[in-house]
Design an enzyme around this catalytic site. Sequence first.
Site, PDB file in Angstrom:
ATOM      1  CG  PHE A  40       3.242  -1.896  -2.371  1.00 42.47           C
ATOM      2  CD1 PHE A  40       3.129  -3.448  -1.895  1.00 42.47           C
ATOM      3  CD2 PHE A  40       3.531  -1.262  -1.784  1.00 42.47           C
ATOM      4  CE1 PHE A  40       2.975  -3.453  -0.714  1.00 42.47           C
ATOM      5  CE2 PHE A  40       3.398  -1.130  -0.259  1.00 42.47           C
ATOM      6  CZ  PHE A  40       2.979  -2.341   0.182  1.00 42.47           C
ATOM      7  CG  HIS A  41      -3.151  -3.300  -3.519  1.00 48.83           C
ATOM      8  ND1 HIS A  41      -3.502  -2.978  -2.278  1.00 48.83           N
ATOM      9  CD2 HIS A  41      -4.269  -2.741  -3.986  1.00 48.83           C
ATOM     10  CE1 HIS A  41      -4.909  -2.785  -2.111  1.00 48.83           C
ATOM     11  NE2 HIS A  41      -5.398  -2.644  -3.359  1.00 48.83           N
ATOM     12  CB  SER A  42      -0.256  -0.912   1.187  1.00 49.06           C
ATOM     13  OG  SER A  42      -0.107  -0.960   2.756  1.00 49.06           O
TER      14      SER A  42
END
Length: 967
Positions: A806-808
């Site tokens: 995941f990349h916020s």
Amino acid sequence: MVSSTYKDKPSGALFAFSAKWISYAHTIIAYTAFVGALVVGISLHYHNIVQNEFYGYPQEWFPSVSATIGDRYPERSFFQLFIALTSGPRLALIGLWYLLTAKPGLMLPKFVAGVGFFRTLTCGGWTYVTSTEDHDWHDIFMISYLVATLPWTLGCIALSPANPQAIKYRKYIAAAFFGTLIPLVYFFIQHKVHRVAGAYTTYAFLEWSLILYDVAFDTVTVLDFSTFEIVVRDVGGLSQGVNKSSMSLAALEQQKTKATGGIFSVKFTWRETFDTIAEVYHGYVFWSTLTGLGLVIWYFPLWFMGISGYEALVMSTISPLLLGIKPLRSAVTKHLRICHFLSLAGLLAYLVEDPVYRLFTVGFGVSMSCLSWAAQLFSENYHETRLESKILALLVGLVLSSTAKFAWWTNNPIWPIMHAGNGGQNEIGIFLAVLAVWQFTRRAPLNTGEAKDEKLEGSAFLSALGIAGLLFGFHSLLSDSSTMISWVWEGYPVRGPLASPHGWFIVAAMTGGLLTGLSYQGLVSMWSAYGIGCVGAAVLTSYTNWLGYYGGLVLAFYLMAIAGPFLKNAAKRSPAATFGLGFFFYNIMVLFHVWVVAYAFVPGGSYVREHTDWVMITMMLLIGAGVFNLTYINSRGHQTPHRSASSQHRKYHISALALINMFFLAMAYLRFPTNDYVPYHAESQIITAGIWTIHFSLDNDMWSSEKRIRNLLKELEVDVVGLLESDLQRIIMGNRDTTQFLAQDLGMYVDYGPGPNKHTWGAALLSKFPIVNSTHHLLPSPVGELAPMIHATLDCYGELVDVFVFHSGQEEDVEDRRLQTEYASKLMGSSPRPSILLSYLVTQPQQGNYNTYVSDISGMHDVEPGDWDRWCEYILYKKLQRVAYARVSRSTITDTELQVAKFVVPRRAEEKALVSVLENNEQARNWKVQEDEVPVGWRFPALLRGKGVRGHRYHVFDEPYYYLPRS
């Protein structure tokens, strides 16, 4: 002594016999070798030879060729003995075929004989070096044999004497052989990738069919050798071209020419060969220089996190506008050799260490390259054949560029971001480029631009628009064979194409389109053809998996088909208007193409946010303007006539295309994933998981960083890694895919994540464990950049484990990050399985959104709650026993460290009970111990202690942390 069956036996001869017995002997012994080995193998080792890595009897019930002839005694020895006996008749057959077909001044018989001898040697190679003894060399010999089969087959058809029955059989058998390759590859993928039970048996039948066809093709020489007598004398006069059939010799020659595409009917000369090689290679250099410009520009906004000012060099391509100044145009066309040599500065740029100066060097090279090629095409516009030859150089050069990138795992070996240390071949590339330019410019220009510009039908402006759309389509979609595959990839289980081997179909579509455009220029210039191209673009943009890929193939075919008419029309007009303005509008498209994903960092970006569909529509409208121009010209009766004089040079370029395609297929075979990967410490049931933001695989000094990334991941023995900022399939990133190299070299499965048409900066997953299922998510992002997530389920030692990559969103968009936190936490909480989050969260430990990620909502635990010095990268987990954690410095690879953790997968009842206790006991879960208190398989490598290696070391804590619950 053997008596002759012929009454006119030469006096003094000891014996004579019909040469057809050579063919019979070759056939009988070759079939005995294969069929005999099959009979022996089935009789003695049936269950062993039908067993593969996934299934055995009864799911698989027929053995493959390789399992039959290479794995066991005595069938292996039986096969090797009879193949050795086959070599005598085989070499005799090749020699007789040469004697039968050789004519004074004809090079093709010598070439075909050489190919036949080469095939015999490589057959011995894969026969006596089995896959179990040396897999690499066995594959090299096998690939070489298969690749050489194409020129051998087509060459034999082209050289066939005037025997209609033999020609018919050769055509049918060749069609059956090459037609079988398509289902063969399909069922191999079904077996190797999808693991379909029984698929390998079907593959085996197809593989045995190829053996039958291969031998049968050479058996047809019985019909040709039937009047050939060994001593050796041609008693029937067949080698002299005598035709005894009712069919005319001209009709037979026409059949052979049609069957071989006319390639082998070209009159071979070394000068034309060198001309073609030089033209195609110089075309390849043009595309290499052009596609490298975006990469070196991208380095600067990447580090500035916004507009840097260096983006202005994208306009280096508009140099053909200078050709609007007639004295300058005349000077350039008279000194084209000098201009082309100056364009090679783009290749020499790798020698410049400073990124700024390297960018300016590349910009100068691109400027000179665009100027030189525009002037070159303009200078040839009086001579249809020479103009077409230069256009083919550009288009075949594009195919070569895409193929070279495939061979180098989507990097171009002569790019300015490459050097000897990371796989570059810059020195060789420059040496060949100098030779190519010298040969390419050996003819004086026909049009120096001094005469008054001719008034032509149609519009130069519309032609420029068409050129802009065409160039953008080439660069954004066709400069790499895996770009459109990444558009349609949706994760596991595999439901669509793979970069290897399906990338070849992109190249095949490009090749087919180019050949169609050559032969049917009027047809591809029609509105109906344009409509088909638009449908392909729409399908590629709107659909995924195989359907979207089919749309991409149609679009690739159309773009290459229309390229010839577009470029011919543009070359006949002022190059400043067609190519100068064309490159200007192409640059606008490049920026548009960037703005749709970089909207958070560029002025006005919010208006085009996530609108790849608008980009595709605009591209097709630009091409439509060019089609409108062509149809108007054709309606006025000014269509370009077809000239037979161009047929010779066409065949040289078609031959080059054939060789490029064969090279691609050979590389696809070598790159096919083995899918037999194992974790580093299977005996300890350990998962070593990492998270790394790789900064688009450009290091701090503007070099491609894949090999440096590979080295660290291998040294840390990482089994599962999430890579962020990994989507490189855009013009500004070079249309690359780092994961292809890492997956193959490290032996890992790969999930690319949301594709480039999903407008994220990328998330990818590499795993030593099979990926059972994966889903791609785009998290809520009403204002800022899109946040990609991969939710994958892995088969880890027989247990299912979920991994989230995941990349916020960025720091400025607070509401975006809150919404993304809720979405991600609920998604993780919905999984009942052991889970790991490998992430970039943009939050402080113990503060704000952190307390939602690490909460009852997600059920996740922080890998090290006491690690306060974090802002971006986090590893979270649940229902696993975390046993080690480390932070590793990045050196100059990127701007972010690599974080790594080790987990034990609970399999036995007592292990699961322990993990259940740890879930509810934070103190026991986080109890730290010394390294010597944990098993060896749980420990991180010692080489990164202290000063480490190559700038990589354990930092922040200086040593890894180890965890072991108190008794």
